[in-house]
Each structure stands twice: as C-alpha cells, then as structure tokens.
Write a protein that holds these residues in place. Structure first.
Motif, PDB file in Angstrom:
ATOM      1  N   LYS A 371       0.842  -1.211   0.000  1.00 52.57           N
ATOM      2  CA  LYS A 371       0.000   0.000   0.000  1.00 52.57           C
ATOM      3  C   LYS A 371       0.868   1.248   0.000  1.00 52.57           C
ATOM      4  O   LYS A 371       0.575   2.226  -0.693  1.00 52.57           O
ATOM      5  CB  LYS A 371      -0.865   0.005   1.271  1.00 52.57           C
ATOM      6  N   PHE A 372       1.954   1.183   0.783  1.00 50.79           N
ATOM      7  CA  PHE A 372       2.855   2.341   0.926  1.00 50.79           C
ATOM      8  C   PHE A 372       3.558   2.641  -0.390  1.00 50.79           C
ATOM      9  O   PHE A 372       3.654   3.797  -0.815  1.00 50.79           O
ATOM     10  CB  PHE A 372       3.848   2.043   2.048  1.00 50.79           C
ATOM     11  N   VAL A 373       4.017   1.581  -1.059  1.00 53.29           N
ATOM     12  CA  VAL A 373       4.723   1.792  -2.329  1.00 53.29           C
ATOM     13  C   VAL A 373       3.763   2.320  -3.388  1.00 53.29           C
ATOM     14  O   VAL A 373       4.112   3.192  -4.195  1.00 53.29           O
ATOM     15  CB  VAL A 373       5.407   0.476  -2.781  1.00 53.29           C
ATOM     16  N   GLU A 374       2.505   1.824  -3.345  1.00 52.61           N
ATOM     17  CA  GLU A 374       1.498   2.340  -4.301  1.00 52.61           C
ATOM     18  C   GLU A 374       1.193   3.806  -4.022  1.00 52.61           C
ATOM     19  O   GLU A 374       0.776   4.545  -4.909  1.00 52.61           O
ATOM     20  CB  GLU A 374       0.197   1.528  -4.166  1.00 52.61           C
ATOM     21  N   GLY A 375       1.366   4.216  -2.793  1.00 48.35           N
ATOM     22  CA  GLY A 375       1.106   5.613  -2.428  1.00 48.35           C
ATOM     23  C   GLY A 375      -0.045   5.728  -1.451  1.00 48.35           C
ATOM     24  O   GLY A 375      -1.205   5.536  -1.815  1.00 48.35           O
ATOM     25  N   LEU A 376       0.281   6.029  -0.207  1.00 49.62           N
ATOM     26  CA  LEU A 376      -0.770   6.199   0.810  1.00 49.62           C
ATOM     27  C   LEU A 376      -1.345   7.603   0.684  1.00 49.62           C
ATOM     28  O   LEU A 376      -0.619   8.562   0.473  1.00 49.62           O
ATOM     29  CB  LEU A 376      -0.176   6.003   2.207  1.00 49.62           C
ATOM     30  N   LYS A 377      -2.645   7.691   0.826  1.00 46.30           N
ATOM     31  CA  LYS A 377      -3.279   9.017   0.742  1.00 46.30           C
ATOM     32  C   LYS A 377      -3.058   9.782   2.044  1.00 46.30           C
ATOM     33  O   LYS A 377      -2.625  10.911   2.059  1.00 46.30           O
ATOM     34  CB  LYS A 377      -4.774   8.847   0.469  1.00 46.30           C
ATOM     35  N   ASP A 378      -3.360   9.105   3.174  1.00 44.20           N
ATOM     36  CA  ASP A 378      -3.257   9.779   4.464  1.00 44.20           C
ATOM     37  C   ASP A 378      -1.807   9.765   4.956  1.00 44.20           C
ATOM     38  O   ASP A 378      -1.024   8.895   4.589  1.00 44.20           O
ATOM     39  CB  ASP A 378      -4.135   9.061   5.496  1.00 44.20           C
ATOM     40  N   ASP A 379      -1.488  10.755   5.789  1.00 43.88           N
ATOM     41  CA  ASP A 379      -0.139  10.786   6.371  1.00 43.88           C
ATOM     42  C   ASP A 379       0.038   9.662   7.370  1.00 43.88           C
ATOM     43  O   ASP A 379       1.075   9.035   7.440  1.00 43.88           O
ATOM     44  CB  ASP A 379       0.102  12.138   7.050  1.00 43.88           C
ATOM     45  N   VAL A 380      -0.995   9.446   8.193  1.00 41.66           N
ATOM     46  CA  VAL A 380      -0.907   8.412   9.214  1.00 41.66           C
ATOM     47  C   VAL A 380      -2.165   7.556   9.150  1.00 41.66           C
ATOM     48  O   VAL A 380      -3.272   8.083   9.069  1.00 41.66           O
ATOM     49  CB  VAL A 380      -0.797   9.028  10.628  1.00 41.66           C
ATOM     50  N   ILE A 381      -1.997   6.231   9.146  1.00 41.73           N
ATOM     51  CA  ILE A 381      -3.167   5.355   9.230  1.00 41.73           C
ATOM     52  C   ILE A 381      -3.008   4.396  10.406  1.00 41.73           C
ATOM     53  O   ILE A 381      -1.897   4.059  10.796  1.00 41.73           O
ATOM     54  CB  ILE A 381      -3.422   4.551   7.928  1.00 41.73           C
ATOM     55  N   TRP A 382      -4.140   4.015  10.953  1.00 43.74           N
ATOM     56  CA  TRP A 382      -4.153   2.982  11.983  1.00 43.74           C
ATOM     57  C   TRP A 382      -4.570   1.710  11.290  1.00 43.74           C
ATOM     58  O   TRP A 382      -5.667   1.641  10.741  1.00 43.74           O
ATOM     59  CB  TRP A 382      -5.143   3.347  13.105  1.00 43.74           C
ATOM     60  N   TYR A 383      -3.713   0.723  11.295  1.00 42.82           N
ATOM     61  CA  TYR A 383      -3.973  -0.490  10.512  1.00 42.82           C
ATOM     62  C   TYR A 383      -4.383  -1.651  11.410  1.00 42.82           C
ATOM     63  O   TYR A 383      -3.654  -2.053  12.312  1.00 42.82           O
ATOM     64  CB  TYR A 383      -2.725  -0.859   9.702  1.00 42.82           C
ATOM     65  N   TYR A 384      -5.579  -2.185  11.146  1.00 41.00           N
ATOM     66  CA  TYR A 384      -6.050  -3.388  11.840  1.00 41.00           C
ATOM     67  C   TYR A 384      -6.002  -4.550  10.862  1.00 41.00           C
ATOM     68  O   TYR A 384      -6.607  -4.473   9.796  1.00 41.00           O
ATOM     69  CB  TYR A 384      -7.508  -3.241  12.290  1.00 41.00           C
ATOM     70  N   PRO A 385      -5.342  -5.642  11.199  1.00 45.92           N
ATOM     71  CA  PRO A 385      -5.313  -6.777  10.286  1.00 45.92           C
ATOM     72  C   PRO A 385      -6.688  -7.414  10.119  1.00 45.92           C
ATOM     73  O   PRO A 385      -7.007  -7.961   9.085  1.00 45.92           O
ATOM     74  CB  PRO A 385      -4.348  -7.758  10.943  1.00 45.92           C
ATOM     75  N   LYS A 386      -7.525  -7.338  11.145  1.00 45.95           N
ATOM     76  CA  LYS A 386      -8.856  -7.968  11.040  1.00 45.95           C
ATOM     77  C   LYS A 386      -9.907  -6.914  11.306  1.00 45.95           C
ATOM     78  O   LYS A 386      -9.654  -5.875  11.887  1.00 45.95           O
ATOM     79  CB  LYS A 386      -8.984  -9.075  12.095  1.00 45.95           C
ATOM     80  N   GLU A 387     -11.155  -7.239  10.912  1.00 43.30           N
ATOM     81  CA  GLU A 387     -12.273  -6.365  11.231  1.00 43.30           C
ATOM     82  C   GLU A 387     -12.498  -6.373  12.743  1.00 43.30           C
ATOM     83  O   GLU A 387     -12.425  -7.420  13.386  1.00 43.30           O
ATOM     84  CB  GLU A 387     -13.539  -6.870  10.522  1.00 43.30           C
ATOM     85  N   VAL A 388     -12.781  -5.225  13.302  1.00 45.87           N
ATOM     86  CA  VAL A 388     -13.037  -5.168  14.733  1.00 45.87           C
ATOM     87  C   VAL A 388     -14.542  -5.179  14.968  1.00 45.87           C
ATOM     88  O   VAL A 388     -15.278  -4.432  14.328  1.00 45.87           O
ATOM     89  CB  VAL A 388     -12.431  -3.893  15.334  1.00 45.87           C
ATOM     90  N   GLY A 389     -14.985  -6.064  15.836  1.00 49.61           N
ATOM     91  CA  GLY A 389     -16.412  -6.156  16.135  1.00 49.61           C
ATOM     92  C   GLY A 389     -16.932  -4.906  16.804  1.00 49.61           C
ATOM     93  O   GLY A 389     -16.216  -4.258  17.563  1.00 49.61           O
ATOM     94  N   LYS A 390     -18.157  -4.551  16.518  1.00 47.13           N
ATOM     95  CA  LYS A 390     -18.739  -3.338  17.092  1.00 47.13           C
ATOM     96  C   LYS A 390     -19.132  -3.596  18.539  1.00 47.13           C
ATOM     97  O   LYS A 390     -19.634  -4.660  18.877  1.00 47.13           O
ATOM     98  CB  LYS A 390     -19.970  -2.934  16.282  1.00 47.13           C
ATOM     99  N   ILE A 391     -18.906  -2.608  19.399  1.00 48.29           N
ATOM    100  CA  ILE A 391     -19.293  -2.758  20.796  1.00 48.29           C
ATOM    101  C   ILE A 391     -20.431  -1.784  21.077  1.00 48.29           C
ATOM    102  O   ILE A 391     -20.320  -0.589  20.789  1.00 48.29           O
ATOM    103  CB  ILE A 391     -18.096  -2.472  21.732  1.00 48.29           C
ATOM    104  N   GLU A 392     -21.531  -2.309  21.592  1.00 50.20           N
ATOM    105  CA  GLU A 392     -22.655  -1.420  21.886  1.00 50.20           C
ATOM    106  C   GLU A 392     -22.445  -0.758  23.228  1.00 50.20           C
ATOM    107  O   GLU A 392     -22.117  -1.405  24.216  1.00 50.20           O
ATOM    108  CB  GLU A 392     -23.953  -2.228  21.914  1.00 50.20           C
ATOM    109  N   LEU A 393     -22.601   0.541  23.253  1.00 51.27           N
ATOM    110  CA  LEU A 393     -22.425   1.265  24.505  1.00 51.27           C
ATOM    111  C   LEU A 393     -23.739   1.291  25.278  1.00 51.27           C
ATOM    112  O   LEU A 393     -24.801   1.487  24.703  1.00 51.27           O
ATOM    113  CB  LEU A 393     -21.977   2.696  24.221  1.00 51.27           C
ATOM    114  N   ARG A 394     -23.650   1.059  26.566  1.00 53.91           N
ATOM    115  CA  ARG A 394     -24.854   1.113  27.397  1.00 53.91           C
ATOM    116  C   ARG A 394     -24.549   1.973  28.615  1.00 53.91           C
ATOM    117  O   ARG A 394     -23.454   1.930  29.149  1.00 53.91           O
ATOM    118  CB  ARG A 394     -25.238  -0.293  27.880  1.00 53.91           C
TER     119      ARG A 394
END
Lengths: 400, 87
Positions: A371-394
């Motif tokens: 991705k970096f060699v292709e050209g990243l759009k953003d200056d900084v990204i937070w990269y998660y290898p997997k999808e993170v499950g949604k947590i419902e707030l109560r």
C-alpha cells in the motif's frame, strides 16, 4: 562461549548473572516475571551472589535499586507496562541523580482496559526522562544490550541509567538460539563499577536536596549533553563488544540498516517485528521494488546524523509505530523521524499497528508495504489486520 | 577520576549555615567520654540535627548546632555520652 535455546527473559537473567550484579530490586509483572524467577532460582542454587530485595511495588523496586546503586554496587531491576508507569517518579529521580542503573522493560500495552500483550507505548512514554534507551529485536540482542548497558551507564563520560526494551511475549517468552558468553569474556569486557559519588558515613554528602533554579537548570543541561555525547561512547563500547564477546552481532552503529543503500523506499521501525519486516522487504525486492529497512535500536540518544545519513535521497519513508502518542496523529517514532528528516525526504508516512498484541506478521507487513509503495493518501493510518467487532455502549441506567 | 566539563552532579557537601544555629537557649549539652566511646556511631545515626561528627574512629559534637535534645546520650550503648548543664 556456548549456544543454548532460551527465552529472552532467561537471556536477560543470564546477562545479569554474568555482569555480577550486586543488588536486584524485584517486583514481578507480566511479561517480565520470569526474569526475576530465573534470578531467584539461580540465587537459591547458589550460582549468583546477587542480593534480591523483594518489595511491595514497582515504585519501591526502583527505589531499592536506586539506593543500592548509590551505595556503590551494580544494580538491576526489570518491569513492564503499569509497573513502569508506577516507577515513573523514581525513574526521574535516578536519571536526575546521575547514577548508573540498568533496567529491562518487557514492553506491554498500558491500561485501561487490561491488556497484557505486546506494544511499545509503556517504553516510549519514558523517552524524556533522561535515561539511555535501547530496544532489542531478538533474545540475543537483549542479552548483548543488557551487558553493554552496564558498561555504557558506568562510563565516566555518561553516568546515566540505561533501560533496555524487549517486546513482551514475542521476545520475553519465545525461545531461540542464543550465544552465551563465558564469565571470563564478560569480566574482561566489563570494567569495575564507577559512579560519580557514593553514600558513605565516613564522608557524608547531601543528595536529593533543594537546588536553586540556576543549579537545577545546569543539571538538566548536563544530562542533555551527557546523553547526546553518549552516542560516540555507545559506538566505541559496541565495537569493543564485537571484538571481545559477540563477533556475529554488529554493535558498531546505533541503528541497523537493511538493504538501504540503493533503496527508493525505506521503512523505519523498532523492536521484534524487524525480523518479519526484513522478510517482507526480501519478498518485495524479489518483485523488483527497491525497498529497505532502518531499525531504530537506540531511541535515546536519538542519532540524528546516522538517521539522516541512512534516509537521505529516499523517495518516501514509512514509519511503523507500535506505540501511541494521542492527539498527534501518529506514534512517537513517526514524530521523531519526521522532525529529523522532513527537509530531505519529500514523503513521510506513518502507520500505527500491532497495539495491544494485534498480530502483525510478514503477510500483514507485506500488505502495508505494498500500500505504501502504491502511495498512501493519508499521512498516518491505523492499521487493523482484522475487522473489529462493534461494541454497543450502554449506560448503567439501561441495565436492569 | 577525570570528569569531563559537561558533567555536573546534584550533590552537595554538608556545610554550615545560619539557619539551624543554636542560640543561647540550650539548657544541657552532650559531652563525650572518650575513654568509654567505642566508635559505634549509633549517636551519629540517630542525631536528628546531624551535629554528631565522626572523627578518628570516634565521635565529636558540633556544639554550634546541637540543640541538647539528649537522643545521643540515650542511644549510646556504653553510656559514653552524658548530658551536662550549660554554664
């Protein structure tokens, strides 16, 4: 010299044994626990003479180690995560007192919430405290840097404490082949302990007392100068270490370059994932992409000259952070690298990943690098290898 | 030991200052009997004002700063220190 398959923690414990440490202040915290377990075991068997001081908290562990160091013996302690943060006050006292102490940090995520897995935030959050800070990338280096730490911190041109970082679990609990030096070799390498002053009833001194503003500021400047001047001393001691103990490891430089000379793209990172990154770099090189890697081994002193030299005429640089600096849009390493090379490299990008034990192996790194060699759009990204499950707030009112 | 120019350490030597000096109000003062003193330095360790000074293996009292509290006389294991009335 023998080869043995041991974990990073065992390697550090053996380093402490070989350095003939006089006092160890201990308080166990995952993932550092097995260092002190190993030390206690060796002490019980009579293999070492180290006085082991069991205390009530990490704050006291550093205080006990500090007191022992002031008394004139080689002193060691180890910690991680919340323990390091709990030590924070004593860490500044030791650095401000200019007393040589060595500490190993098995780096781990910082709560809340509870998380015992690996990341670097605890380590990097101590970078302004005045300690020399090295970071190992394998158990061998953890042992080598621990031995060198005693020599560096006790050098009369330095007289500062030194901490050695080591990725929690990834290095601390994983067993690999480690070259263990003989006692004679280490005795030849380590000089008798030297320190600027010592507590002695026959020759009393006042320490930790009130300093007037100008004296205080002069002390701060002296710490800064000693830290910056330690760069050459670290290289000098590293060369001696190569010659006397480990000819296979290269400690003649502060930071380690890998396939950087002819590279267009460069990756900058710190710690154990350098191994995976090197494999990813190899794979990309086979595809014809000119990419290289720079591993930061010393976060402090920050070798501006070496880093600028390694990263000059690169088309783009990607900084991988396993730590956070909230509110800055990137980790501490990204900020440091950017401030060092922003005038000579046109594109500097950052990735924050691997926090709290998130798995980042060769395949994930390859994805990031592509991705970096292709050209990243953003200056900084937070990269998660997997999808993170949604947590419902109560809110508590909803629970009935 | 040769120290480089930039090295600076947060250490001071104990020194006299006007702050803690005892005035004319002390009633009793400790006197050391050197025939009895064994040089154990218990008084040195316990003196709250650091006015007991180890010298030549025994101890000496710094009367300029001594408040005459009597802790030294109490902790002395061989009763070498006696509290004497001020003249």
């Amino acid at each position: 010299m023998i080869r043995k398959v041991i974990s990073g923690n065992e390697a550090v414990a053996l380093g402490v044994k070989l350095a003939r440490v006089g006092v160890t202040g201990i308080y166990p915290i995952t993932p550092q626990t097995t260092i002190i377990e190993k030390l206690a075991e060796m002490r019980a068997k009579g293999e070492i003479e180290t006085e082991i001081v069991r205390v009530e908290s990490e704050h006291s562990a550093m205080a006990a180690t500090f007191g022992a160091a002031l008394g004139g013996v080689r002193a060691f302690t180890a910690t991680a995560s919340q323990g390091l943060l709990y030590m924070h006050e004593m860490i500044w006292w030791v650095a401000g007192s200019r007393v040589p102490v060595v500490m190993v940090v098995g780096t781990r995520a910082v709560g809340a919430p509870w998380n015992i897995w690996n990341e670097h935030t605890d380590f990097t959050s101590e970078r302004d405290s005045g300690w020399i800070m090295a970071f190992a990338s394998n158990p061998q280096e953890a042992l080598d840097l621990t031995l060198q730490a005693f020599r560096i911190s006790e050098d009369e041109r330095v007289f500062l404490p030194m901490m050695v970082g080591m990725d929690g679990f990834i290095l601390s609990h994983t067993k690999t082949n480690v070259l263990i030096p003989d006692q004679e070799q280490v005795d030849d390498f380590l000089l008798p302990r030297r320190q600027p002053y010592v507590i002695d009833p026959e020759d009393p001194i006042g320490m930790g007392n009130i300093f007037p503003p100008e004296g205080y500021m002069r002390l701060r400047e002296s710490i800064d100068l000693a830290l910056r001047n330690s760069e050459d001393i670290i290289k000098e001691i590293g060369r001696e270490y190569n010659k006397k103990i480990n000819p296979l490891g290269d400690y003649s430089t502060l930071n380690v370059s890998y396939k950087l000379e002819d590279a267009d793209y460069a990756i900058v990172l710190m710690g154990a994932w350098a191994g995976d990154a090197m494999e990813a770099v190899d794979t990309l090189r086979e595809k014809g992409i000119k990419i290289g890697m720079l591993r930061i081994r010393y976060l402090r002193p920050w070798s501006e000259k070496e880093i600028r030299n390694a990263l000059k005429d690169k088309r783009a640089v990607l900084v991988l952070d396993r730590s956070t600096s909230f509110g800055r849009g990137g980790g501490p390493l990204y900020v440091e690298v950017k401030s060092t090379i922003s005038d000579i490299v046109p594109q500097i990008k950052g990735v924050v990943s691997g926090l709290g034990g998130v798995t980042v192996n060769k395949s994930e790194l390859l994805y990031i690098f592509n991705k970096f060699v292709e050209g990243l759009k953003d200056d900084v990204i937070w990269y998660y290898p997997k999808e993170v499950g949604k947590i419902e707030l109560r809110t508590p009112r909803d629970i009935e | 030991m040769s120290l480089l120019e930039y090295q600076y350490f947060p250490v001071t030597r104990p020194n006299k200052g006007a702050g803690g000096r005892t005035g004319a109000w002390r009633i009793v003062k400790p006197v050391v009997d050197y025939n009895k003193c064994i040089g154990c330095k218990a008084c040195f360790m316990f003196c709250p004002e650091s006015t007991i000074v180890p010298s030549n293996g025994k101890v000496r009292v710094d009367y300029e700063y001594c408040k005459g509290c009597g802790v030294c006389a109490n902790v002395c294991p061989v009763k070498a220190i006696s509290m004497v009335n001020e003249q």
